[in-house]
Design a protein around this motif. Structure first.
Motif, PDB file in Angstrom:
ATOM      1  N   UNK A 277     -25.527   7.210 -15.804  1.00 13.70           N
ATOM      2  CA  UNK A 277     -26.099   5.890 -15.517  1.00 13.70           C
ATOM      3  C   UNK A 277     -25.781   5.368 -14.114  1.00 13.70           C
ATOM      4  N   UNK A 278     -24.916   6.072 -13.379  1.00 17.06           N
ATOM      5  CA  UNK A 278     -24.559   5.585 -12.058  1.00 17.06           C
ATOM      6  C   UNK A 278     -23.659   6.562 -11.333  1.00 17.06           C
ATOM      7  N   UNK A 279     -23.176   6.120 -10.169  1.00 14.88           N
ATOM      8  CA  UNK A 279     -22.283   6.963  -9.381  1.00 14.88           C
ATOM      9  C   UNK A 279     -21.345   6.122  -8.523  1.00 14.88           C
ATOM     10  N   UNK A 280     -20.275   6.762  -8.105  1.00 16.64           N
ATOM     11  CA  UNK A 280     -19.290   6.165  -7.197  1.00 16.64           C
ATOM     12  C   UNK A 280     -18.982   7.157  -6.091  1.00 16.64           C
ATOM     13  N   UNK A 281     -18.771   6.639  -4.898  1.00 21.74           N
ATOM     14  CA  UNK A 281     -18.244   7.432  -3.781  1.00 21.74           C
ATOM     15  C   UNK A 281     -17.070   6.655  -3.213  1.00 21.74           C
ATOM     16  N   UNK A 282     -15.923   7.303  -3.175  1.00 23.17           N
ATOM     17  CA  UNK A 282     -14.685   6.672  -2.693  1.00 23.17           C
ATOM     18  C   UNK A 282     -14.175   7.453  -1.497  1.00 23.17           C
ATOM     19  N   UNK A 283     -13.750   6.740  -0.470  1.00 23.20           N
ATOM     20  CA  UNK A 283     -13.016   7.354   0.632  1.00 23.20           C
ATOM     21  C   UNK A 283     -11.578   6.912   0.458  1.00 23.20           C
ATOM     22  N   UNK A 284     -10.735   7.880   0.138  1.00 24.73           N
ATOM     23  CA  UNK A 284      -9.363   7.597  -0.269  1.00 24.73           C
ATOM     24  C   UNK A 284      -8.495   7.012   0.846  1.00 24.73           C
ATOM     25  N   UNK A 285      -8.706   7.450   2.078  1.00 25.69           N
ATOM     26  CA  UNK A 285      -7.893   6.985   3.214  1.00 25.69           C
ATOM     27  C   UNK A 285      -8.824   6.574   4.348  1.00 25.69           C
ATOM     28  N   UNK A 286      -8.894   5.267   4.605  1.00 25.09           N
ATOM     29  CA  UNK A 286      -9.745   4.773   5.697  1.00 25.09           C
ATOM     30  C   UNK A 286      -9.155   3.479   6.236  1.00 25.09           C
ATOM     31  N   UNK A 287      -8.964   3.440   7.538  1.00 19.04           N
ATOM     32  CA  UNK A 287      -8.368   2.272   8.195  1.00 19.04           C
ATOM     33  C   UNK A 287      -9.283   1.050   8.048  1.00 19.04           C
ATOM     34  N   UNK A 288      -8.653  -0.098   7.829  1.00 18.47           N
ATOM     35  CA  UNK A 288      -9.371  -1.372   7.776  1.00 18.47           C
ATOM     36  C   UNK A 288      -8.542  -2.422   8.486  1.00 18.47           C
ATOM     37  N   UNK A 289      -9.070  -2.922   9.597  1.00 21.84           N
ATOM     38  CA  UNK A 289      -8.397  -3.996  10.323  1.00 21.84           C
ATOM     39  C   UNK A 289      -6.912  -3.681  10.471  1.00 21.84           C
ATOM     40  N   UNK A 290      -6.038  -4.546   9.935  1.00 22.81           N
ATOM     41  CA  UNK A 290      -4.590  -4.329  10.110  1.00 22.81           C
ATOM     42  C   UNK A 290      -4.020  -3.305   9.124  1.00 22.81           C
ATOM     43  N   UNK A 291      -4.858  -2.786   8.228  1.00 22.61           N
ATOM     44  CA  UNK A 291      -4.391  -1.816   7.231  1.00 22.61           C
ATOM     45  C   UNK A 291      -4.609  -0.386   7.725  1.00 22.61           C
ATOM     46  N   UNK A 292      -3.574   0.435   7.622  1.00 26.51           N
ATOM     47  CA  UNK A 292      -3.665   1.828   8.054  1.00 26.51           C
ATOM     48  C   UNK A 292      -4.493   2.640   7.052  1.00 26.51           C
ATOM     49  N   UNK A 293      -4.815   3.867   7.428  1.00 29.43           N
ATOM     50  CA  UNK A 293      -5.519   4.788   6.518  1.00 29.43           C
ATOM     51  C   UNK A 293      -4.740   4.961   5.218  1.00 29.43           C
TER      52      UNK A 293
END
Length: 175
Positions: free
Chosen positions: A73-89
């Protein structure tokens, strides 16, 4: 229905299912973004066997199909390690795709999917989950209801999307 939801990690024998579900769900929800409803650019960049083979090689990418009993019925795609603003990968998880077929919308699958992603994030000691959402439409209030906050303004990365439809928000949820 919520109790019957399963998340199956993508395997090669499910590629055609993932491609079919992704293409159908995307076309059900997003043709309005494209001139003449032609989603070919997005589909070719997201839902082909070649794209899946590349994504499977990436250690940070995890792909899932969402199943209720015997129905996908659906799907997910996750990127486990990705930098965001002040947050590291190491501290951030990116929910790249969450697509649910229209006929299954409003049945708790999206909420259950977010809980599943949050569990993955916590198991990997993440401090934040982030995603992008169209500024218009029903997705934004759904994410906000689930404690995601607007963190930045972005836009659809394809040049041939209708200009007025490009605006997106980057949303984050601190864990």
């Amino acid at each position: 229905m919520e109790n019957n939801i399963q998340f199956e990690q993508l395997k090669p024998e499910l590629y055609n299912t993932y491609i079919h579900i992704g293409t159908k769900a995307y076309n059900q929800h997003y043709t309005h973004l494209w001139p003449n409803g032609n989603t070919k650019t997005y589909i070719e960049n997201s839902f082909t066997k070649e794209v899946l083979l590349q994504e499977e090689k990436n250690q940070d990418t995890i792909l899932y199909v969402i199943k209720i009993e015997s129905e996908y019925v659906g799907l997910l795609k996750i990127t486990l390690h990705k930098k965001l603003q002040e947050f590291s990968r190491a501290d951030a998880l990116y929910l790249d795709k969450i697509y649910i077929l229209n006929e299954y919308s409003g049945k708790g699958i999206g909420a259950k999917s977010l809980q599943f992603v949050e569990k993955i994030a916590k198991n990997n000691a993440k401090k934040v989950i982030f995603l992008e959402s169209m500024q218009k439409g029903m997705a934004l209030p759904f994410y906000q209801k689930h404690s995601f906050k607007i963190a930045a303004i972005t836009q659809v990365p394809f040049s041939n999307v209708i200009e007025d439809e490009k605006p997106m928000y980057l949303l984050k949820k601190i864990l």
